[in-house]
Enzyme design. Sequence first.
Site, PDB file in Angstrom:
ATOM      1  N   HIS A 299       8.644  15.433  14.125  1.00  0.00           N
ATOM      2  CA  HIS A 299       9.899  15.976  14.677  1.00  0.00           C
ATOM      3  C   HIS A 299      11.155  15.530  13.923  1.00  0.00           C
ATOM      4  CE1 HIS A 299      10.418  12.370  17.147  1.00  0.00           C
ATOM      5  NE2 HIS A 299       9.567  12.712  18.074  1.00  0.00           N
TER       6      HIS A 299
ATOM      7  N   HIS B  95       1.981   7.512  28.034  1.00  0.00           N
ATOM      8  CA  HIS B  95       3.208   8.211  27.609  1.00  0.00           C
ATOM      9  C   HIS B  95       2.907   9.706  27.554  1.00  0.00           C
ATOM     10  CE1 HIS B  95       6.751   9.259  25.448  1.00  0.00           C
ATOM     11  NE2 HIS B  95       6.357   8.999  24.221  1.00  0.00           N
TER      12      HIS B  95
ATOM     13  N   GLU C 203       4.457  12.159  25.934  1.00  0.00           N
ATOM     14  CA  GLU C 203       4.710  12.960  24.727  1.00  0.00           C
ATOM     15  C   GLU C 203       3.377  13.452  24.158  1.00  0.00           C
ATOM     16  OE1 GLU C 203       7.405  11.210  21.845  1.00  0.00           O
ATOM     17  OE2 GLU C 203       7.803  13.179  20.973  1.00  0.00           O
TER      18      GLU C 203
ATOM     19  N   ASP D 140       1.909  13.928  21.446  1.00  0.00           N
ATOM     20  CA  ASP D 140       1.062  13.309  20.419  1.00  0.00           C
ATOM     21  C   ASP D 140       0.044  12.354  21.050  1.00  0.00           C
ATOM     22  OD1 ASP D 140       3.442  11.895  20.992  1.00  0.00           O
ATOM     23  OD2 ASP D 140       3.346  10.745  19.146  1.00  0.00           O
TER      24      ASP D 140
ATOM     25  N   HIS E  51       9.092   4.915  24.759  1.00  0.00           N
ATOM     26  CA  HIS E  51      10.072   5.729  24.084  1.00  0.00           C
ATOM     27  C   HIS E  51      10.742   6.769  25.000  1.00  0.00           C
ATOM     28  CE1 HIS E  51       9.931   9.540  21.292  1.00  0.00           C
ATOM     29  NE2 HIS E  51      11.124   9.070  21.262  1.00  0.00           N
TER      30      HIS E  51
ATOM     31  N   ASP F 277       3.890   3.728  22.029  1.00  0.00           N
ATOM     32  CA  ASP F 277       4.729   3.873  20.837  1.00  0.00           C
ATOM     33  C   ASP F 277       5.264   2.535  20.305  1.00  0.00           C
ATOM     34  OD1 ASP F 277       4.626   6.625  20.393  1.00  0.00           O
ATOM     35  OD2 ASP F 277       6.343   7.054  21.677  1.00  0.00           O
TER      36      ASP F 277
ATOM     37  N   TYR G  80       9.821   3.375  11.609  1.00  0.00           N
ATOM     38  CA  TYR G  80       9.462   3.919  12.926  1.00  0.00           C
ATOM     39  C   TYR G  80      10.499   3.489  13.968  1.00  0.00           C
ATOM     40  CZ  TYR G  80       6.502   5.086  16.898  1.00  0.00           C
ATOM     41  OH  TYR G  80       6.007   5.627  18.047  1.00  0.00           O
TER      42      TYR G  80
ATOM     43  N   HIS H  61       0.223   4.392  17.365  1.00  0.00           N
ATOM     44  CA  HIS H  61       0.317   4.917  15.995  1.00  0.00           C
ATOM     45  C   HIS H  61       0.041   3.777  15.012  1.00  0.00           C
ATOM     46  CE1 HIS H  61       2.219   8.708  17.170  1.00  0.00           C
ATOM     47  NE2 HIS H  61       3.108   8.038  17.879  1.00  0.00           N
TER      48      HIS H  61
HETATM   49 FE1  FEO Z   1       6.902   9.148  21.959  1.00  0.00          FE
HETATM   50 FE2  FEO Z   1       4.226   8.770  19.739  1.00  0.00          FE
HETATM   51  O1  FEO Z   1       5.252   9.555  21.122  1.00  0.00           O
END
Ligand code: FEO
Length: 398
Positions: free
Chosen positions: A22, A76, A78, A80, A148, A167, A195, A226
Site C-alpha cells: 500500500h 489484526h 487487516e 494481509d 497498527h 505487525d 517498516y 511479517h
Molecule cells: Fe496492519 Fe500487516 O497489517
Amino acid sequence: MHKIRDDIYWTGYIDWDLRNFHGYSTPSGSTYNAYLVMDEKPTLIDTVKHYGYTEMLRRIKRIIDPAKIEYIISNHTEMDHSGTIGEMLKLCPNARIVCSPKGAEGLKRHFLNSGHSDIEWKFKVVNTGDELDIGKRKLKFLLMPMVHWPDSMATYSPQDQILFPNDAFGQHLASSQRFVDQVGVEIALKEAEKYYANIVMPYGAQVLKVLEAVATLKLDMICPSHGLIWRTPEDIAKIIAQYARWAAYESNKQVIIVYDTMWHSTEKMALKLYEVIDSAQIPVKLVNLKTSDYSDAVTDIMRSKMVILGSAILNNQVLPSVGGFLTYLKGLKPKNRFGFTFGSYGWSKAGFKELESAMEECGIKSITEGQYMQFVPSEIELASLEQIVELIKKALAI
Ligand code: FEO
C-alpha cells in the site's frame, strides 16, 4: 516444515514478488506469518493474504487435518493477516475466531459484506489479560490499539514465553529462513526500521504503552506477522531498544534535504545547502523526489533531526511529487524535528504555504523563515544560504 518450537509451526506465506505494500516499496518482498499451535485444542494464530491461501493450507495439512482446528486467533483485521479466514472457516467448521472487540467489528465489515455470510462465524471476543485454555497452554491477550489499527492485539504463550505481536516488530523481508539470527540482525533491524517509519511511526505513544506491557513478559521469542522471528536474547533486546527509541521520536544529529525541481533552480539551492552543510562536517543526505522512493525518504526522515523540504512552484502549488510526499508525511507525523523550507518560484510565493503548513502539521519546528528565490538564484543569493549552517548547528546542539 518450519517447526519453531515443540508443537508450534510456522505456516505462513513467503511473498517473494511483493514490491509495493500500500504505497510502501518492498524491494525485499515480505512474508505473512501464520503459526499453528498443536495443543489439545489446535490453534491457528493469524492467516495470510488471499493469494497465499494455497501455500498456507499446504503447510497446515502436513501437520493436521484443518477440520480439527478449534481456534483461529485473528490478532489484526487487516487483510494481509485475516484475508483467508473466510476460506479457512469453510474447512474448520468447529473453529471459533478469537479477536479483540474492534477485531470482531472489523472482520464482520470485511467478510460478511464480501461473500462469506453463508458461513457461521463464531466469535470469542477477548480483552487484555483474558486467557484462552488450549490444553497445556493458557494463551493470554494484550490489546494494542493503533499498533497498527484500533483492533490490533498480541497473543502471548506464557508456557513457551513466545509473543505473537502481529505487525509490531515486523519487517517486510522475504526469506526461506525464519529467524533473525540466520539472516543477520543488521539486515533485520534495517528492514524493521523502514517498516516502523512507514507503518508504525504515527503511533509512538501507543507503542510506548505496549513496550511497558511487554517489559513485564518473559520473552524467549518474538514472532511477528511479517518477516523474521527474533529469538536470541541479544536480538530481542536490540529490537525492543530500537522500538523504544523510535516510539520516543529520537533521531540522529544529521540532516536530510528532500526536494523536487522544475527548471533546476530548486536543485541549485538543494545542492548549495548540501555543500555548506557537508562542509560543516554535519552528516547530510540529498533526496530528489523525482528519482527517490517516498518510503525510503520517510525512513531517512525518521533517522534525521533536521528536515529540509524544498519545491519549485507550478501553477501556484508545490510540484505534484512534493504534494504527494507531503500528504504521506503528514499522515506519518515525524515529531521532534527541526527544519525549514526552500524553493524557487516564478511570480508568487503563495504555493510555499503548503510546504510550511505541512512542516507545522508534522511537528517539525522551523529554525528560520522559508528560503525562496525567484526564477534562477544568483551566486550571491545562493551564498546567502551559508549563514543557515550556524542555525542548523544550534538546533542539532553541535
Ligand atoms: Fe496492519 Fe500487516 O497489517
